[in-house]
Motif scaffolding. Structure first.
Motif, PDB file in Angstrom:
ATOM      1  N   UNK A  35       0.778  -1.163  -0.040  1.00  0.00           N
ATOM      2  CA  UNK A  35      -0.155  -0.075   0.137  1.00  0.00           C
ATOM      3  C   UNK A  35       0.914   1.354   0.089  1.00  0.00           C
ATOM      4  N   UNK A  36       0.288   2.262  -0.545  1.00  0.00           N
ATOM      5  CA  UNK A  36       0.958   3.533  -0.564  1.00  0.00           C
ATOM      6  C   UNK A  36       0.953   4.494   0.648  1.00  0.00           C
ATOM      7  N   UNK A  37      -0.076   4.226   1.398  1.00  0.00           N
ATOM      8  CA  UNK A  37      -0.208   5.174   2.394  1.00  0.00           C
ATOM      9  C   UNK A  37      -0.280   3.904   3.768  1.00  0.00           C
ATOM     10  N   UNK A  38      -0.218   4.617   4.984  1.00  0.00           N
ATOM     11  CA  UNK A  38      -0.213   3.761   6.194  1.00  0.00           C
ATOM     12  C   UNK A  38      -1.663   3.270   6.137  1.00  0.00           C
ATOM     13  N   UNK A  39      -2.754   4.075   5.783  1.00  0.00           N
ATOM     14  CA  UNK A  39      -4.191   3.513   5.881  1.00  0.00           C
ATOM     15  C   UNK A  39      -4.299   2.185   4.607  1.00  0.00           C
ATOM     16  N   UNK A  40      -3.541   2.496   3.580  1.00  0.00           N
ATOM     17  CA  UNK A  40      -3.685   1.428   2.347  1.00  0.00           C
ATOM     18  C   UNK A  40      -3.072   0.095   3.242  1.00  0.00           C
ATOM     19  N   UNK A  41      -2.028   0.140   3.768  1.00  0.00           N
ATOM     20  CA  UNK A  41      -1.418  -0.778   4.566  1.00  0.00           C
ATOM     21  C   UNK A  41      -2.049  -1.603   5.441  1.00  0.00           C
ATOM     22  N   UNK A  42      -2.552  -0.646   6.551  1.00  0.00           N
ATOM     23  CA  UNK A  42      -3.548  -1.136   7.598  1.00  0.00           C
ATOM     24  C   UNK A  42      -4.577  -2.170   7.083  1.00  0.00           C
ATOM     25  N   UNK A  43      -5.183  -1.566   5.786  1.00  0.00           N
ATOM     26  CA  UNK A  43      -6.410  -2.344   5.238  1.00  0.00           C
ATOM     27  C   UNK A  43      -5.912  -3.542   4.577  1.00  0.00           C
ATOM     28  N   UNK A  44      -5.002  -3.516   3.992  1.00  0.00           N
ATOM     29  CA  UNK A  44      -4.463  -4.669   3.514  1.00  0.00           C
ATOM     30  C   UNK A  44      -4.001  -5.766   4.559  1.00  0.00           C
TER      31      UNK A  44
END
Length: 55
Positions: A35-44
């Protein structure tokens, strides 16, 4: 010993692969969520946890 791999495919394919690992005795998986953002990575990461639980 395998030090790295990538889980690519449909959710069903990933779930099956995790089940194979579990059946082979793997009890630890280290995730590096994409993920490009922290939110993207947390969602993944959250989705990966759901797949591990469903395996």
């Amino acid at each position: 010993m395998v030090l790295a791999t990538t889980l690519i495919g449909t959710e069903e394919m990933v779930r099956r692969r995790l089940g194979v690992w579990r059946d082979a005795g793997v009890d630890t998986v280290r995730l590096h969520p994409a993920g490009e953002t922290l939110d993207d990575r947390l969602q993944t990461l959250g989705r990966a946890v759901e797949l591990v639980r469903a395996a």
